[in-house]
Design a protein around this motif. Structure first.
Motif, PDB file in Angstrom:
ATOM      1  N   SER A 105       0.867  -1.165   0.000  1.00 10.35           N
ATOM      2  CA  SER A 105       0.000   0.000   0.000  1.00 10.35           C
ATOM      3  C   SER A 105       0.910   1.223   0.000  1.00 10.35           C
ATOM      4  CB  SER A 105      -0.903   0.014   1.237  1.00 10.35           C
ATOM      5  OG  SER A 105      -1.725   1.158   1.208  1.00 10.35           O
ATOM      6  N   TYR A 106       1.033   1.848  -1.170  1.00  6.44           N
ATOM      7  CA  TYR A 106       1.918   3.011  -1.289  1.00  6.44           C
ATOM      8  C   TYR A 106       1.302   4.156  -0.500  1.00  6.44           C
ATOM      9  CZ  TYR A 106       3.776   0.063  -4.939  1.00  6.44           C
ATOM     10  OH  TYR A 106       4.300  -1.000  -5.622  1.00  6.44           O
ATOM     11  N   ASP A 107       2.077   4.730   0.413  1.00  2.00           N
ATOM     12  CA  ASP A 107       1.513   5.705   1.335  1.00  2.00           C
ATOM     13  C   ASP A 107       2.124   7.096   1.265  1.00  2.00           C
ATOM     14  OD1 ASP A 107       3.956   4.946   2.425  1.00  2.00           O
ATOM     15  OD2 ASP A 107       3.094   4.106   4.247  1.00  2.00           O
ATOM     16  N   GLU A 108       3.057   7.312   0.351  1.00  2.00           N
ATOM     17  CA  GLU A 108       3.626   8.656   0.214  1.00  2.00           C
ATOM     18  C   GLU A 108       3.925   8.945  -1.251  1.00  2.00           C
ATOM     19  OE1 GLU A 108       7.259  11.387   1.988  1.00  2.00           O
ATOM     20  OE2 GLU A 108       6.660   9.570   3.038  1.00  2.00           O
ATOM     21  N   TRP A 109       3.437  10.081  -1.731  1.00  2.00           N
ATOM     22  CA  TRP A 109       3.694  10.503  -3.100  1.00  2.00           C
ATOM     23  C   TRP A 109       4.972  11.328  -3.116  1.00  2.00           C
ATOM     24  CZ3 TRP A 109       2.556   8.917  -7.613  1.00  2.00           C
ATOM     25  CH2 TRP A 109       2.881   9.693  -8.717  1.00  2.00           C
ATOM     26  N   CYS A 110       5.882  11.006  -4.034  1.00  4.53           N
ATOM     27  CA  CYS A 110       7.194  11.663  -4.053  1.00  4.53           C
ATOM     28  C   CYS A 110       7.379  12.668  -5.177  1.00  4.53           C
ATOM     29  CB  CYS A 110       8.290  10.608  -4.149  1.00  4.53           C
ATOM     30  SG  CYS A 110       8.301   9.445  -2.774  1.00  4.53           S
ATOM     31  N   GLY A 111       6.505  12.698  -6.148  1.00  2.58           N
ATOM     32  CA  GLY A 111       6.612  13.728  -7.175  1.00  2.58           C
ATOM     33  C   GLY A 111       6.652  13.211  -8.596  1.00  2.58           C
ATOM     34  N   TYR A 112       6.681  14.183  -9.507  1.00  5.89           N
ATOM     35  CA  TYR A 112       6.717  13.922 -10.952  1.00  5.89           C
ATOM     36  C   TYR A 112       8.086  14.297 -11.505  1.00  5.89           C
ATOM     37  CZ  TYR A 112       1.702  13.258 -10.797  1.00  5.89           C
ATOM     38  OH  TYR A 112       0.450  12.774 -10.518  1.00  5.89           O
ATOM     39  N   TYR A 113       8.470  13.593 -12.566  1.00  3.48           N
ATOM     40  CA  TYR A 113       9.783  13.786 -13.181  1.00  3.48           C
ATOM     41  C   TYR A 113       9.652  13.773 -14.696  1.00  3.48           C
ATOM     42  CZ  TYR A 113      11.479  12.675  -8.557  1.00  3.48           C
ATOM     43  OH  TYR A 113      11.700  12.697  -7.207  1.00  3.48           O
ATOM     44  N   CYS A 114      10.514  14.519 -15.352  1.00  2.38           N
ATOM     45  CA  CYS A 114      10.666  14.412 -16.795  1.00  2.38           C
ATOM     46  C   CYS A 114      11.864  13.498 -17.021  1.00  2.38           C
ATOM     47  CB  CYS A 114      10.904  15.776 -17.431  1.00  2.38           C
ATOM     48  SG  CYS A 114       9.435  16.832 -17.413  1.00  2.38           S
ATOM     49  N   ILE A 115      11.632  12.456 -17.809  1.00  4.87           N
ATOM     50  CA  ILE A 115      12.624  11.397 -18.008  1.00  4.87           C
ATOM     51  C   ILE A 115      12.933  11.302 -19.491  1.00  4.87           C
ATOM     52  CG2 ILE A 115      13.053   8.926 -17.701  1.00  4.87           C
ATOM     53  CD1 ILE A 115      10.722   9.168 -15.494  1.00  4.87           C
ATOM     54  N   PRO A 116      14.214  11.334 -19.871  1.00  2.00           N
ATOM     55  CA  PRO A 116      14.535  11.271 -21.303  1.00  2.00           C
ATOM     56  C   PRO A 116      14.159   9.919 -21.902  1.00  2.00           C
ATOM     57  CG  PRO A 116      16.534  11.131 -19.999  1.00  2.00           C
ATOM     58  CD  PRO A 116      15.412  11.384 -19.040  1.00  2.00           C
ATOM     59  N   ARG A 117      13.653   9.973 -23.105  1.00  2.00           N
ATOM     60  CA  ARG A 117      13.371   8.728 -23.820  1.00  2.00           C
ATOM     61  C   ARG A 117      14.712   8.061 -24.114  1.00  2.00           C
ATOM     62  NH1 ARG A 117       8.120   8.639 -24.746  1.00  2.00           N
ATOM     63  NH2 ARG A 117       7.015  10.617 -24.844  1.00  2.00           N
ATOM     64  N   ASN A 118      14.766   6.745 -24.083  1.00  2.00           N
ATOM     65  CA  ASN A 118      16.037   6.030 -24.211  1.00  2.00           C
ATOM     66  C   ASN A 118      16.776   6.324 -25.509  1.00  2.00           C
ATOM     67  OD1 ASN A 118      16.055   4.903 -21.700  1.00  2.00           O
ATOM     68  ND2 ASN A 118      15.211   2.955 -22.340  1.00  2.00           N
ATOM     69  N   TYR A 119      16.060   6.684 -26.575  1.00  2.00           N
ATOM     70  CA  TYR A 119      16.762   6.998 -27.819  1.00  2.00           C
ATOM     71  C   TYR A 119      17.402   8.382 -27.761  1.00  2.00           C
ATOM     72  CZ  TYR A 119      12.566   9.709 -28.973  1.00  2.00           C
ATOM     73  OH  TYR A 119      11.529  10.600 -28.949  1.00  2.00           O
ATOM     74  N   TYR A 120      17.056   9.168 -26.743  1.00  2.00           N
ATOM     75  CA  TYR A 120      17.540  10.538 -26.661  1.00  2.00           C
ATOM     76  C   TYR A 120      18.732  10.720 -25.725  1.00  2.00           C
ATOM     77  CZ  TYR A 120      17.574  15.568 -25.946  1.00  2.00           C
ATOM     78  OH  TYR A 120      17.966  16.877 -25.853  1.00  2.00           O
ATOM     79  N   ALA A 121      18.711  10.098 -24.573  1.00  2.00           N
ATOM     80  CA  ALA A 121      19.799  10.267 -23.606  1.00  2.00           C
ATOM     81  C   ALA A 121      19.992   8.986 -22.815  1.00  2.00           C
ATOM     82  CB  ALA A 121      19.486  11.419 -22.652  1.00  2.00           C
ATOM     83  N   ASP A 122      21.213   8.771 -22.389  1.00  2.00           N
ATOM     84  CA  ASP A 122      21.521   7.590 -21.580  1.00  2.00           C
ATOM     85  C   ASP A 122      20.793   7.643 -20.240  1.00  2.00           C
ATOM     86  OD1 ASP A 122      23.208   6.278 -23.319  1.00  2.00           O
ATOM     87  OD2 ASP A 122      25.007   7.256 -22.556  1.00  2.00           O
TER      88      ASP A 122
END
Length: 133
Positions: A105-122
């Motif tokens: 039961s996940y009980d804490e929200w930690c936030g949103y992130y922008c994540i590079p698509r694998n073809y764009y950045a390591d």
């Protein structure tokens, strides 16, 4: 179980270190508000934890809804109540309605992130990737 600090503070630090780019001297992943779109070649993800036990990620799909994958189970786009996920921080994250000892039961929200698509950045995500030239 050693060195597994499942708190938002520790997980955020691990995410940013995991995708550190020595050329830019910063992470390829960055925090973002829920209501802000990620730049081109990035997708939005969200992080939640069950304090002291585990963590879980959500990924925004092209249809603006979110999907997620529980361990070895199939990818799904519904929450613990079977409802479509439009805002993971508001979704039902209690996957332990029967209150089992090892339930999640996940009980804490930690936030949103922008994540590079694998073809764009390591990144260190499964499959890896190489930067476009």
């Amino acid at each position: 179980k050693r060195n597994r600090y499942y708190t938002c503070k520790h997980m955020k630090k691990k995410i940013l270190i995991d995708s550190y780019n020595p050329k830019t001297k910063r992470s390829n992943i960055f925090e973002t508000p829920f209501n802000k779109a990620c730049p081109k070649n990035y997708y939005k993800g969200g992080l939640t934890i069950q304090k002291g036990k585990t963590y879980h990620f959500y990924r925004q799909d092209k249809n603006a809804r979110y999907s997620h994958k529980q361990g070895t189970l199939a990818v799904e786009n519904i929450d613990a109540s079977g409802k479509a996920i439009y805002a993971p921080h508001l979704a039902d994250k209690n996957y332990n309605k029967s209150k089992k000892k090892n339930g999640i039961s996940y009980d804490e929200w930690c936030g949103y992130y922008c994540i590079p698509r694998n073809y764009y950045a390591d990144t260190h995500a499964a499959g890896g990737g190489r930067k476009k030239k």
